[in-house]
Design a protein around this motif. Sequence first.
Motif, PDB file in Angstrom:
ATOM      1  N   ALA A   1       0.663  -1.773   0.133  1.00 45.08           N
ATOM      2  CA  ALA A   1      -0.112   0.173  -0.276  1.00 45.08           C
ATOM      3  C   ALA A   1       0.842   1.384   0.037  1.00 45.08           C
ATOM      4  O   ALA A   1       1.615   1.109   0.828  1.00 45.08           O
ATOM      5  CB  ALA A   1      -1.015   0.140   1.306  1.00 45.08           C
ATOM      6  N   VAL A   2       0.487   1.653  -0.696  1.00 40.13           N
ATOM      7  CA  VAL A   2       1.403   3.279  -1.409  1.00 40.13           C
ATOM      8  C   VAL A   2       0.392   4.572  -1.039  1.00 40.13           C
ATOM      9  O   VAL A   2      -0.214   4.483  -1.642  1.00 40.13           O
ATOM     10  CB  VAL A   2       1.827   3.441  -2.822  1.00 40.13           C
ATOM     11  N   VAL A   3       0.805   6.233   0.385  1.00 38.63           N
ATOM     12  CA  VAL A   3       0.606   6.941  -0.180  1.00 38.63           C
ATOM     13  C   VAL A   3       1.006   8.045  -0.043  1.00 38.63           C
ATOM     14  O   VAL A   3       2.301   7.952   0.042  1.00 38.63           O
ATOM     15  CB  VAL A   3      -0.656   6.760   1.703  1.00 38.63           C
ATOM     16  N   VAL A   4       1.000   8.732  -1.446  1.00 38.10           N
ATOM     17  CA  VAL A   4       1.406   9.856  -1.926  1.00 38.10           C
ATOM     18  C   VAL A   4       0.918  10.970  -1.190  1.00 38.10           C
ATOM     19  O   VAL A   4      -0.540  11.210  -1.784  1.00 38.10           O
ATOM     20  CB  VAL A   4       1.591   9.846  -3.116  1.00 38.10           C
ATOM     21  N   VAL A   5       1.416  12.263  -0.443  1.00 39.42           N
ATOM     22  CA  VAL A   5       1.224  13.710   0.049  1.00 39.42           C
ATOM     23  C   VAL A   5       2.036  14.277  -1.120  1.00 39.42           C
ATOM     24  O   VAL A   5       3.030  14.005  -1.111  1.00 39.42           O
ATOM     25  CB  VAL A   5       0.754  13.446   1.216  1.00 39.42           C
ATOM     26  N   GLU A   6       0.787  14.901  -1.800  1.00 39.92           N
ATOM     27  CA  GLU A   6       1.675  15.203  -2.744  1.00 39.92           C
ATOM     28  C   GLU A   6       0.951  17.073  -3.032  1.00 39.92           C
ATOM     29  O   GLU A   6      -0.695  16.659  -2.772  1.00 39.92           O
ATOM     30  CB  GLU A   6       1.647  14.858  -4.190  1.00 39.92           C
ATOM     31  N   HIS A   7       1.262  17.952  -3.412  1.00 37.87           N
ATOM     32  CA  HIS A   7       0.398  19.597  -4.484  1.00 37.87           C
ATOM     33  C   HIS A   7       0.815  19.634  -5.488  1.00 37.87           C
ATOM     34  O   HIS A   7      -0.146  19.701  -6.275  1.00 37.87           O
ATOM     35  CB  HIS A   7       1.718  19.906  -3.509  1.00 37.87           C
ATOM     36  N   ASP A   8       1.184  18.654  -6.358  1.00 36.34           N
ATOM     37  CA  ASP A   8       1.536  18.868  -7.683  1.00 36.34           C
ATOM     38  C   ASP A   8       0.278  18.053  -8.348  1.00 36.34           C
ATOM     39  O   ASP A   8       0.732  16.419  -8.566  1.00 36.34           O
ATOM     40  CB  ASP A   8       2.992  18.314  -8.173  1.00 36.34           C
ATOM     41  N   MET A   9      -0.511  18.651  -8.979  1.00 40.15           N
ATOM     42  CA  MET A   9      -1.647  18.340  -9.358  1.00 40.15           C
ATOM     43  C   MET A   9      -1.428  17.077 -10.532  1.00 40.15           C
ATOM     44  O   MET A   9      -1.440  16.325 -10.609  1.00 40.15           O
ATOM     45  CB  MET A   9      -2.972  19.069  -9.952  1.00 40.15           C
ATOM     46  N   GLU A  10      -0.320  17.984 -11.565  1.00 37.61           N
ATOM     47  CA  GLU A  10      -0.071  16.921 -12.126  1.00 37.61           C
ATOM     48  C   GLU A  10       0.458  15.701 -12.207  1.00 37.61           C
ATOM     49  O   GLU A  10       0.357  15.011 -12.917  1.00 37.61           O
ATOM     50  CB  GLU A  10       1.407  17.700 -13.819  1.00 37.61           C
ATOM     51  N   PHE A  11       1.336  16.025 -11.155  1.00 36.81           N
ATOM     52  CA  PHE A  11       2.658  14.296 -10.608  1.00 36.81           C
ATOM     53  C   PHE A  11       0.825  13.256  -9.861  1.00 36.81           C
ATOM     54  O   PHE A  11       1.177  12.128 -10.271  1.00 36.81           O
ATOM     55  CB  PHE A  11       3.069  14.844  -8.924  1.00 36.81           C
ATOM     56  N   VAL A  12       0.331  13.812 -10.005  1.00 34.85           N
ATOM     57  CA  VAL A  12      -0.617  12.929  -9.313  1.00 34.85           C
ATOM     58  C   VAL A  12      -1.666  12.688 -10.104  1.00 34.85           C
ATOM     59  O   VAL A  12      -2.179  11.397  -9.896  1.00 34.85           O
ATOM     60  CB  VAL A  12      -2.117  13.367  -8.046  1.00 34.85           C
ATOM     61  N   ARG A  13      -1.765  13.673 -11.393  1.00 38.65           N
ATOM     62  CA  ARG A  13      -2.642  12.818 -12.630  1.00 38.65           C
ATOM     63  C   ARG A  13      -1.954  11.844 -12.520  1.00 38.65           C
ATOM     64  O   ARG A  13      -2.961  10.896 -13.016  1.00 38.65           O
ATOM     65  CB  ARG A  13      -3.283  13.887 -13.269  1.00 38.65           C
ATOM     66  N   ARG A  14      -1.104  11.305 -12.872  1.00 41.53           N
ATOM     67  CA  ARG A  14      -0.094  10.460 -13.746  1.00 41.53           C
ATOM     68  C   ARG A  14       0.280   9.045 -12.242  1.00 41.53           C
ATOM     69  O   ARG A  14       0.032   8.481 -13.081  1.00 41.53           O
ATOM     70  CB  ARG A  14       1.529  10.868 -14.160  1.00 41.53           C
ATOM     71  N   LEU A  15      -0.066   9.776 -11.683  1.00 38.18           N
ATOM     72  CA  LEU A  15      -0.470   8.693 -10.409  1.00 38.18           C
ATOM     73  C   LEU A  15      -1.148   7.331 -10.911  1.00 38.18           C
ATOM     74  O   LEU A  15      -1.633   6.622 -10.578  1.00 38.18           O
ATOM     75  CB  LEU A  15       0.005   8.433  -8.913  1.00 38.18           C
ATOM     76  N   GLU A  16      -2.848   7.694 -11.409  1.00 36.05           N
ATOM     77  CA  GLU A  16      -4.146   7.166 -11.426  1.00 36.05           C
ATOM     78  C   GLU A  16      -4.402   6.885 -10.953  1.00 36.05           C
ATOM     79  O   GLU A  16      -4.691   5.447 -10.910  1.00 36.05           O
ATOM     80  CB  GLU A  16      -3.765   6.696 -12.887  1.00 36.05           C
ATOM     81  N   CYS A  17      -4.790   7.481  -9.583  1.00 30.91           N
ATOM     82  CA  CYS A  17      -5.520   6.458  -8.316  1.00 30.91           C
ATOM     83  C   CYS A  17      -5.463   7.719  -7.710  1.00 30.91           C
ATOM     84  O   CYS A  17      -6.196   8.236  -8.127  1.00 30.91           O
ATOM     85  CB  CYS A  17      -3.895   6.596  -7.107  1.00 30.91           C
ATOM     86  N   ARG A  18      -6.881   6.910  -6.794  1.00 29.77           N
ATOM     87  CA  ARG A  18      -7.720   6.986  -5.918  1.00 29.77           C
ATOM     88  C   ARG A  18      -7.329   8.771  -4.806  1.00 29.77           C
ATOM     89  O   ARG A  18      -6.326   8.612  -4.702  1.00 29.77           O
ATOM     90  CB  ARG A  18      -8.572   6.492  -5.045  1.00 29.77           C
ATOM     91  N   VAL A  19      -7.998   9.442  -5.257  1.00 35.41           N
ATOM     92  CA  VAL A  19      -7.470  10.873  -4.273  1.00 35.41           C
ATOM     93  C   VAL A  19      -8.587  11.155  -3.131  1.00 35.41           C
ATOM     94  O   VAL A  19      -9.578  11.165  -3.093  1.00 35.41           O
ATOM     95  CB  VAL A  19      -7.461  11.883  -5.315  1.00 35.41           C
ATOM     96  N   THR A  20      -7.942  11.490  -2.307  1.00 31.49           N
ATOM     97  CA  THR A  20      -8.558  12.105  -0.949  1.00 31.49           C
ATOM     98  C   THR A  20      -8.209  13.391  -0.328  1.00 31.49           C
ATOM     99  O   THR A  20      -7.078  13.779  -0.761  1.00 31.49           O
ATOM    100  CB  THR A  20      -7.842  11.070   0.430  1.00 31.49           C
TER     101      THR A  20
END
Length: 247
Positions: A198-217
């Motif tokens: 299980a991997v939880v990523v805390v991030e501000h970069d929306m483009e990076f988050v989009r590339r992860l293609e995962c559920r977002v909280t």
Amino acid sequence: MTALLEVRGISVSFDGFRAINNLSFEIGERELRAIIGPNGAGKTTFMDIVTGKTRPDDGQVLWGEQSRSLLRMNESQIARAGIGRKFQRPTVFEDQTVAENLTMALSAPRGPFSVLRWRPSSESDRRVVELAAEVGLADQLSRKSGELSHGQKQWLEIGMLLAQDPRLLLVDEPAAGMTLAEREQTTTLLRRLAEKHAVVVVEHDMEFVRRLECRVTVLHEGAVLAEGSLDHVTANPEVIEVYLGRG
């Protein structure tokens, strides 16, 4: 989805400021999840609570198939239970080589006498090579860690966490300070790691988050404001108001 980590109604205040406010959500086995939100939303405090650095005033934090309470464990016990955390700034031993950093991080007996007697073996050497390959540093084993790029140091620290055989990785702003090529490689690495952990990523970069293609909280004022795909949460008017509309 079976929950690996379950946060139930946790709250915590610091000097009258409620950093976490009745926060509840779950992380599944082998799930990749991104957590976003404005500064002060409670992202770091959430990770502090899960890793035992901060104790909540109320609520429960349950772990694993037996739903063990993490609140009854100290930081080292939580780490041994299978939770690893990578901070935003990489913390590696810069005067040691990549191989030496990974060797020191290997899961091994930690008693005072066991540590003194422990020596690298063919098995530990093989594991170090595997870990380096897993995080893209197979050709850097003999290089001093201080000579690595910022992104490579981030990967090395992830490799050091993997050496402890975690079931859950908490990764804080991995894309910060990376080149475009490093960010792309980090995206690939995190998605691959989520096949086994299980991997939880805390991030501000929306483009990076989009590339992860995962559920977002999305967190706001210490509680879940929205949850779902990135497209779903970024279309939420409240998310736009409190987070995306700023700056």
